[in-house]
Design an enzyme around this catalytic site. Structure first.
Site, PDB file in Angstrom:
ATOM      1  N   HIS A  23     -22.316 -30.734 -15.502  1.00  0.00           N
ATOM      2  CA  HIS A  23     -21.297 -31.469 -16.258  1.00  0.00           C
ATOM      3  C   HIS A  23     -21.460 -32.967 -15.999  1.00  0.00           C
ATOM      4  O   HIS A  23     -21.618 -33.380 -14.844  1.00  0.00           O
ATOM      5  CB  HIS A  23     -19.889 -31.096 -15.784  1.00  0.00           C
ATOM      6  CG  HIS A  23     -19.476 -29.689 -16.076  1.00  0.00           C
ATOM      7  ND1 HIS A  23     -18.652 -29.358 -17.130  1.00  0.00           N
ATOM      8  CD2 HIS A  23     -19.759 -28.516 -15.462  1.00  0.00           C
ATOM      9  CE1 HIS A  23     -18.433 -28.054 -17.132  1.00  0.00           C
ATOM     10  NE2 HIS A  23     -19.089 -27.514 -16.120  1.00  0.00           N
TER      11      HIS A  23
ATOM     12  N   HIS B 140     -25.616 -25.193 -15.755  1.00  0.00           N
ATOM     13  CA  HIS B 140     -25.379 -26.438 -16.487  1.00  0.00           C
ATOM     14  C   HIS B 140     -24.777 -27.474 -15.548  1.00  0.00           C
ATOM     15  O   HIS B 140     -24.049 -27.138 -14.620  1.00  0.00           O
ATOM     16  CB  HIS B 140     -24.458 -26.213 -17.691  1.00  0.00           C
ATOM     17  CG  HIS B 140     -23.219 -25.445 -17.351  1.00  0.00           C
ATOM     18  ND1 HIS B 140     -23.208 -24.075 -17.228  1.00  0.00           N
ATOM     19  CD2 HIS B 140     -21.951 -25.856 -17.099  1.00  0.00           C
ATOM     20  CE1 HIS B 140     -21.984 -23.671 -16.916  1.00  0.00           C
ATOM     21  NE2 HIS B 140     -21.201 -24.742 -16.819  1.00  0.00           N
TER      22      HIS B 140
END
Ligand code: AMP
Ligand code: ZN
Length: 143
Positions: A101, A99
């Site tokens: 951020h 992922h």
């Protein structure tokens, strides 16, 4: 193996969704460092930078850039953003579905940001999500 981000993709775990296409999903971090703290993920599960194809990493960056731009134009009034991928446990990765951020920042927010790094709360996450979605929709109108 169970994966909370795969559960979110499948609609089996709740999330405040910011952006979605066939390959990617962006949603608000459940314990945000800042208002509008967003995670961008590929829908296909990969763990970290060792097993994620470069094109997929590029896609994360492309969408992260757009969300960062939206944050600046949004009611969150971001003046800048931190963009990060924590690659591996040694780098503080805690969810092992890659992922990116996106952390909207305000000028002079150093103290508030430090406080939020401990509290990690946004009392109005629904509104933060709405503001980001609204700004993305505005960006879509201008190529
Ligand atoms: P990292 O340390 O880079 O692995 O960050 C993982 C992030 O995922 C943390 O900031 C968590 O707050 C966030 N997170 C964990 N579970 C969820 C969830 N169910 N929904 C949204 N964000 C989550
Ligand atoms: Zn996963």
């Amino acid at each position: 193996m169970s994966c909370v981000f795969c559960d979110i993709v499948a609609g089996e775990a709740p999330a405040i969704r910011i952006y979605e296409d066939a390959e990617y999903l962006a949603f608000l971090d459940i314990r945000p460092f800042a208002k509008g703290h967003t995670l961008v993920i590929p829908k296909a599960h990969t763990v970290d930078l060792t097993d994620t194809p470069p094109d997929t990493v590029a896609g994360l960056a492309r969408i992260g850039q757009r969300i960062a731009r939206a944050a600046r134009h949004s009611g969150l009034h971001a003046d800048g953003n931190n963009i990060a991928i924590n690659d591996g446990k040694a780098a503080f990765q805690t969810v092992f579905h890659i992922h990116l951020h996106v952390l909207p920042r305000r000028s002079g927010d150093k103290l508030a940001f430090a406080k939020n790094m401990v509290l990690r709360r946004d009392p109005d996450r629904e509104e933060s999500g709405r503001l980001l979605r609204e700004a993305l929709a505005e960006l879509d109108k201008t190529p």
